[in-house]
Design a protein around this motif. Structure first.
Motif, short mmCIF file in Angstrom:
data_model
loop_
_atom_site.label_atom_id
_atom_site.label_comp_id
_atom_site.label_asym_id
_atom_site.label_seq_id
_atom_site.Cartn_x
_atom_site.Cartn_y
_atom_site.Cartn_z
N SER A 108 47.17 26.00 61.64
CA SER A 108 47.96 25.16 62.55
C SER A 108 48.64 25.94 63.67
CB SER A 108 49.03 24.41 61.75
OG SER A 108 49.86 25.31 61.02
N SER A 109 48.14 27.12 63.99
CA SER A 109 48.80 27.98 64.97
C SER A 109 47.81 28.49 66.02
CB SER A 109 49.47 29.17 64.28
OG SER A 109 50.37 28.74 63.27
N PRO A 110 47.59 27.74 67.10
CA PRO A 110 46.67 28.21 68.14
C PRO A 110 47.03 29.59 68.70
CG PRO A 110 47.17 25.89 68.46
CD PRO A 110 48.08 26.38 67.37
N ASP A 111 48.32 29.92 68.69
CA ASP A 111 48.72 31.24 69.21
C ASP A 111 48.17 32.36 68.34
OD1 ASP A 111 50.47 30.28 67.18
OD2 ASP A 111 52.01 31.72 67.76
N LYS A 112 48.15 32.14 67.02
CA LYS A 112 47.58 33.14 66.11
C LYS A 112 46.07 33.28 66.34
CE LYS A 112 50.86 32.26 62.29
NZ LYS A 112 51.61 33.53 62.37
N GLY A 113 45.41 32.14 66.51
CA GLY A 113 43.98 32.18 66.77
C GLY A 113 43.64 32.89 68.07
N LYS A 114 44.45 32.63 69.09
CA LYS A 114 44.22 33.26 70.39
C LYS A 114 44.39 34.77 70.30
CE LYS A 114 45.66 33.04 75.24
NZ LYS A 114 46.58 32.39 76.22
N ALA A 115 45.44 35.20 69.62
CA ALA A 115 45.70 36.64 69.49
C ALA A 115 44.56 37.35 68.74
CB ALA A 115 47.02 36.87 68.76
N ALA A 116 44.08 36.73 67.66
CA ALA A 116 42.97 37.32 66.91
C ALA A 116 41.72 37.41 67.75
CB ALA A 116 42.72 36.50 65.65
N ALA A 117 41.45 36.36 68.50
CA ALA A 117 40.26 36.34 69.35
C ALA A 117 40.35 37.39 70.44
CB ALA A 117 40.09 34.95 69.97
N GLU A 118 41.52 37.53 71.03
CA GLU A 118 41.68 38.53 72.09
C GLU A 118 41.42 39.94 71.55
OE1 GLU A 118 44.94 36.18 74.92
OE2 GLU A 118 45.64 37.60 73.38
#
Length: 351
Positions: A215-225
């Protein structure tokens, strides 16, 4: 009182298999449940969402599509209930109990987190049919709706191996649990079987769902980056709402993302990034929810474990993005892999 429909065919691909399964039990039009008593209004399908709730453009929204189809076809009242932050099993018990008391039938818990609560509530309401997605609950009035996620993920791996130019791809899992491990296992095998020279980066956002892995798009974005910095140019996520961050990060760098559960290329909320959503590993949660609702309408409620795999189109890979067909050898490789999984010549690992 609800009508009992006699549909002669099922519009959802997986429903035909489910309706053919051996199942028996009462509908909510029978006498009230044994230990509650009193009059109940006879109502229709209710779903209780998993973490992330409606609007995740993925898992929960797929379930909602099944509810909407049932509501339209059967003409009855429905309910869809959001989870709360930091909730306990007791909260889930209360939610399912409230729906049962109101007379909803069937009642579906969207996600494995409903397992303990459903086991408890189903015993109290033996004449109500319950369903649970992604978990198995052993009870006479529960249908366990499970999927061959590893098969769809294998196809995603094939696509990733064909699409990569850097020979590095990434997997982002929401929570490090056996269910998401299945996605990773299938994806890795699909990549390796297609091109063993491709490097696979893998990361989980959290160890528990309560930490926000789904439920945390910010976590997903950081991992992807982080994976993009390591030269990954195709990223596959199995992270629910958090996956929106993965897709955003990939699109920002003009790299490929592979969605999950729903066809994320078609999701309105992701329209700004759709050009970089190569494909999605599909999981027909909506079809399974609808199939259970129809079985109750037909007076033959499904129970036991119902498995939705490639053979019945319960899982698959989307081809909505026109670029899918333009990458050399991709579509043919995916089609060949699908055929191999169905005929048994390809055995996909689950861990």
């Amino acid at each position: 009182m609800r009508r009992i429909s006699r549909l002669t065919r099922v519009a959802v691909g997986v429903a035909s298999l489910a309706l053919a399964a051996t199942a028996c039990g009462g509908t909510s039009s029978e006498a009230g449940n044994s230990d509650e008593g009193g009059e109940k209004k006879d109502m229709g399908l209710a779903i209780a969402y998993d973490i992330g709730g409606k609007g995740d453009q993925s898992f929960n929204d797929a379930a909602y599509a099944g509810l909407e189809k049932a509501k339209k076809e059967f003409g009855y009242e429905t309910a869809d209930i959001e989870p709360t932050d930091g909730e306990t099993d007791a909260d889930k018990v209360q939610r399912l109990t409230s729906l049962a008391k109101q007379g909803y039938n069937p009642i579906v818990g969207i996600g494995y987190v409903y397992g303990p609560a459903m086991e408890e509530v189903a015993k109290k309401y033996p004449k109500t049919t319950f369903g649970i997605v992604d978990s198995v609950v052993e009870a006479d009035n529960v249908a366990s709706l499970v999927f061959a996620e590893h098969e769809a993920s294998y196809l995603a791996g094939v696509a990733a191996a064909k699409a990569t130019k850097s020979n590095t791809v990434g997997f982002v899992g929401g929570v490090n649990i056996p269910l998401i491990n299945k996605f990773e296992a299938g994806f890795k095998q699909g990549v390796e079987d297609t091109n063993p020279k491709v490097k696979i980066l893998s990361q989980y956002l959290t160890q528990t769902a309560e930490e926000g892995g789904f439920s945390s798009p910010d976590k997903g974005k950081a991992a992807a980056e982080g994976q993009l910095e390591k030269k990954a140019d195709v990223l596959y996520h199995a992270a629910g709402l958090s996956g929106q961050g993965v897709i955003e990060a990939a699109a920002t760098e003009k790299k490929w993302a592979i969605g999950v559960d729903s066809d994320q290329y078609q999701q309105e909320a992701l329209a700004a990034y759709k050009g970089y959503i190569l494909t999605s590993a599909l999981k027909d949660v909506g079809g399974s929810v609808y199939a259970l609702a129809q079985s109750v309408e037909d007076g033959k409620p499904l129970t036991g474990t119902q498995t939705f795999d490639l053979k019945v189109d319960g899982v698959g890979l989307s081809e909505s993005n026109p670029e899918f067909a333009k990458i050399a050898g991709l579509a043919d490789a995916v089609a060949k892999a699908k055929e191999g999984i169905i005929d048994g010549s390809i055995k996909v690992k689950t861990e």
